[in-house]
Design a protein around this motif. Structure first.
Motif, PDB file in Angstrom:
ATOM      1  N   GLU A 270      42.218  98.863  64.123  1.00  0.00           N
ATOM      2  CA  GLU A 270      42.726  99.000  62.876  1.00  0.00           C
ATOM      3  C   GLU A 270      41.625  99.856  61.932  1.00  0.00           C
ATOM      4  O   GLU A 270      40.975  99.472  61.323  1.00  0.00           O
ATOM      5  CB  GLU A 270      44.032  98.562  62.050  1.00  0.00           C
ATOM      6  CG  GLU A 270      44.496  99.060  61.627  1.00  0.00           C
ATOM      7  CD  GLU A 270      45.902  98.308  60.421  1.00  0.00           C
ATOM      8  OE1 GLU A 270      46.467  98.116  59.864  1.00  0.00           O
ATOM      9  OE2 GLU A 270      45.973  97.427  61.757  1.00  0.00           O
ATOM     10  N   ARG A 271      41.607 100.781  61.756  1.00  0.00           N
ATOM     11  CA  ARG A 271      40.990 101.387  59.816  1.00  0.00           C
ATOM     12  C   ARG A 271      41.398 100.373  58.875  1.00  0.00           C
ATOM     13  O   ARG A 271      42.820 100.773  58.459  1.00  0.00           O
ATOM     14  CB  ARG A 271      40.501 102.079  60.176  1.00  0.00           C
ATOM     15  CG  ARG A 271      39.855 103.666  60.893  1.00  0.00           C
ATOM     16  CD  ARG A 271      40.510 104.300  60.817  1.00  0.00           C
ATOM     17  NE  ARG A 271      39.552 105.434  59.859  1.00  0.00           N
ATOM     18  CZ  ARG A 271      38.713 105.526  59.997  1.00  0.00           C
ATOM     19  NH1 ARG A 271      37.537 105.587  61.243  1.00  0.00           N
ATOM     20  NH2 ARG A 271      37.468 106.339  58.620  1.00  0.00           N
ATOM     21  N   LEU A 272      40.503  99.407  58.174  1.00  0.00           N
ATOM     22  CA  LEU A 272      41.403  98.240  56.844  1.00  0.00           C
ATOM     23  C   LEU A 272      40.701  99.321  56.033  1.00  0.00           C
ATOM     24  O   LEU A 272      39.779  98.964  55.992  1.00  0.00           O
ATOM     25  CB  LEU A 272      40.554  97.298  57.678  1.00  0.00           C
ATOM     26  CG  LEU A 272      41.543  96.979  58.580  1.00  0.00           C
ATOM     27  CD1 LEU A 272      41.401  95.392  58.907  1.00  0.00           C
ATOM     28  CD2 LEU A 272      43.658  96.656  58.671  1.00  0.00           C
ATOM     29  N   ASP A 273      41.589  99.568  54.741  1.00  0.00           N
ATOM     30  CA  ASP A 273      40.699  99.986  53.816  1.00  0.00           C
ATOM     31  C   ASP A 273      41.667  99.262  52.423  1.00  0.00           C
ATOM     32  O   ASP A 273      42.361  98.091  52.619  1.00  0.00           O
ATOM     33  CB  ASP A 273      41.565 101.344  53.063  1.00  0.00           C
ATOM     34  CG  ASP A 273      42.636 101.511  53.029  1.00  0.00           C
ATOM     35  OD1 ASP A 273      43.405 100.751  53.221  1.00  0.00           O
ATOM     36  OD2 ASP A 273      43.253 102.700  53.353  1.00  0.00           O
ATOM     37  N   GLU A 274      41.391  99.125  51.531  1.00  0.00           N
ATOM     38  CA  GLU A 274      42.277  98.268  50.423  1.00  0.00           C
ATOM     39  C   GLU A 274      43.969  98.692  50.592  1.00  0.00           C
ATOM     40  O   GLU A 274      43.794  97.650  50.331  1.00  0.00           O
ATOM     41  CB  GLU A 274      41.122  98.394  48.602  1.00  0.00           C
ATOM     42  CG  GLU A 274      39.941  98.006  48.684  1.00  0.00           C
ATOM     43  CD  GLU A 274      39.016  99.410  49.403  1.00  0.00           C
ATOM     44  OE1 GLU A 274      37.834  99.301  49.136  1.00  0.00           O
ATOM     45  OE2 GLU A 274      39.377 100.353  50.035  1.00  0.00           O
ATOM     46  N   SER A 275      43.747  98.874  50.883  1.00  0.00           N
ATOM     47  CA  SER A 275      45.453  99.215  50.597  1.00  0.00           C
ATOM     48  C   SER A 275      45.695  98.599  52.064  1.00  0.00           C
ATOM     49  O   SER A 275      47.644  98.660  52.339  1.00  0.00           O
ATOM     50  CB  SER A 275      45.895 100.880  50.568  1.00  0.00           C
ATOM     51  OG  SER A 275      45.823 101.623  51.867  1.00  0.00           O
ATOM     52  N   PRO A 374      31.110 100.716  60.492  1.00  0.00           N
ATOM     53  CA  PRO A 374      31.117  99.155  60.412  1.00  0.00           C
ATOM     54  C   PRO A 374      30.343  99.244  62.332  1.00  0.00           C
ATOM     55  O   PRO A 374      30.575 100.436  63.006  1.00  0.00           O
ATOM     56  CB  PRO A 374      32.370  98.671  60.937  1.00  0.00           C
ATOM     57  CG  PRO A 374      33.083  99.614  60.181  1.00  0.00           C
ATOM     58  CD  PRO A 374      32.181 100.871  59.858  1.00  0.00           C
ATOM     59  N   VAL A 375      30.412  98.196  63.040  1.00  0.00           N
ATOM     60  CA  VAL A 375      29.726  98.208  63.873  1.00  0.00           C
ATOM     61  C   VAL A 375      30.467  97.283  65.089  1.00  0.00           C
ATOM     62  O   VAL A 375      31.363  96.268  64.465  1.00  0.00           O
ATOM     63  CB  VAL A 375      28.269  98.251  64.360  1.00  0.00           C
ATOM     64  CG1 VAL A 375      27.707  99.095  63.483  1.00  0.00           C
ATOM     65  CG2 VAL A 375      27.857  96.601  64.137  1.00  0.00           C
TER      66      VAL A 375
END
Length: 454
Positions: A270-275, A374-375
């Motif tokens: 899952e791509r996690l951003d501030e929201s 990210p890796v």
């Protein structure tokens, strides 16, 4: 022997020389891969002396030569003897470093370094390549801030002696700002104020333009009940008390450390951003409470920025400091299958993100302080091995970290998988110094191929 090299900086000669003359310049220029720490910076480029701690209890004393001091054109330093610990270096190493600043035009300066010493140039080139990149990037960051109206400010800081705090303090003071260190012992000079964690003194933040709150017990360690309690007690209560004091003092900006642990230990791909939603687990709960503790400042109308930091890359501390000797010995390897995501950030980008949080009035709330790429652990391992010029063929079984951290610590730290992205920073137009892991590690470990003799 020695070296003559130079680099052009797109800043005026007066601004470049002023940067060198301020506290923190030596700290910003000292290569982090060298086994040297700064015991004292020179208080003057005219007659002052800098003292460096070397392995084995030795000292390197660099004394400035008043005869060579000619601002903003030149200054010089050379090895000297001051105390028994400095005798071996002072007697055996004849080192003279002349710094010259040539004005190309009003907006460009050629920085010229000449070192006369019994040291081959090939050993010095990585150091000067690092110095020139640091100088150019730091000056550019301060120039951008000034263009947005950020003037010399008084910034109160907790945790100023830690990995991030020491780098950020040096960055700010070289930019002309004043850092007041909030310390837990009685203040020893005008740059310190004693900070009672539970009940800060009413006058603690008098005359302060912004607060940067970095203090907290190290997360690294075995996740015993006592360790978990120390993590909570060092973050939640002190943050709330300091936020209340900042609100009462009317400090406009409150910037506090946070962590990507907010998103939980394993969110898959899952791509996690501030929201993104909060995760589960001890660290997610801790970070949520830690961030909420700053609410008294936000409710009072202060601009509050919560810097959710990823895995900081620096040979001076954190994960890289632990891994570097293992990889140098050819003992590095992936953890488990290596598929877990690692959201990392170079120490200099993290410093500049905190700086951005101080001057960018559009930033508030949570900000992910991670590189845009990210890796996976497998890729991190391969990159560090390649930069270290060593093989990495010894995998670490997933139960290995549990021996040191306990089962919970291994799950939430060593084996955590978080694919976090810096969407707020990207939207704000922030340009990363090191968006790529390979370039970041080469810069920090002195493996850049750039020739500073240009």
């Amino acid at each position: 022997m020695g070296i003559d090299c130079s680099s052009v900086v797109p800043e005026s000669r007066e601004d470049v020389f002023a940067w060198f003359s301020r506290p923190g310049a030596l700290a910003r220029l000292a290569p982090p891969w060298q086994p040297v720490t700064i015991a004292a910076e020179a208080d003057s480029l005219d007659t002052g002396s800098a003292v460096l701690r070397l392995p084995g209890g030795l000292r390197w004393v660099a004394r400035h030569d008043p005869a060579a001091y000619d601002p903003p054109w030149c200054f010089a330093d050379e090895t000297a003897i001051d105390g028994l610990a400095s005798v071996p270096v002072g007697a055996l190493v004849r080192w003279r470093h002349t710094h010259r600043f040539e004005e190309i035009d009003q907006g460009r300066t050629r920085v010229v370094d000449s070192v006369a010493a019994p040291v081959p140039a090939r050993l010095l080139r990585p150091m000067f390549g690092y110095r020139y990149r640091q100088l150019a990037d730091d000056l550019a960051a301060h120039h951008r801030a000034a263009a947005h109206g950020f003037r010399p400010s008084v910034i109160a800081m907790t945790g100023s002696s830690g990995l991030v705090g020491s780098a950020l303090s040096a960055f700010l003071t070289t930019g002309g700002h004043t850092v007041i260190r909030l310390v837990r012992h009685p203040a020893r000079h005008a740059g310190e104020r004693e900070w009672n964690l539970a009940a800060p003194a009413p006058e603690l933040l008098d005359g302060v333009d912004a607060v940067v709150h970095l203090a907290g017990a190290s997360i690294a360690g075995r996740f015993t009940a006592a360790h978990r309690r120390a993590l909570v007690d060092s973050r939640v209560g002190p943050t709330r008390a300091l936020a209340e004091r900042a609100a009462a003092a009317g400090v406009p900006t409150f910037v506090t450390a946070s962590a990507v642990g907010y998103y939980g230990p394993d969110r898959g791909d899952e791509r996690l951003d501030e929201s993104s939603t909060r995760g589960t687990g001890f660290l997610a709960d801790l970070v949520a409470d830690w961030e909420h503790a700053a609410e008294p400042a936000a409710r009072s109308g202060l601009r509050v920025v919560r810097v959710r930091t990823g895995i900081v890359q620096s040979p001076r501390g954190g994960t890289l400091r632990l891994l570097r000797p293992l990889f140098a010995a050819g003992l590095g390897g992936r953890i488990g299958d290596g598929r877990q995501w690692l959201s990392w950030i170079g120490i200099d980008d993290l410093v500049e993100i905190y700086h951005r949080a101080l001057w960018d009035g559009e930033l508030s709330g949570a900000v992910n302080a991670v590189a845009p790429n990210p890796v996976r652990n497998l890729d991190y391992t391969a990159t560090l091995a390649r930069v270290s010029r060593r093989p990495a063929v010894i995998p670490v079984p997933r139960w290995g970290p549990a021996l040191l951290l306990g089962a919970q610590g291994a799950e939430e730290l060593a084996a955590a998988s978080q694919r976090v992205l810096p969407d707020r920073l990207t939207a704000a137009g922030y340009s990363f110094r090191h968006p790529d892991l390979d370039a970041c590690l080469r810069h920090l470990l002195g493996r850049e191929s750039i020739d500073p003799g240009r």
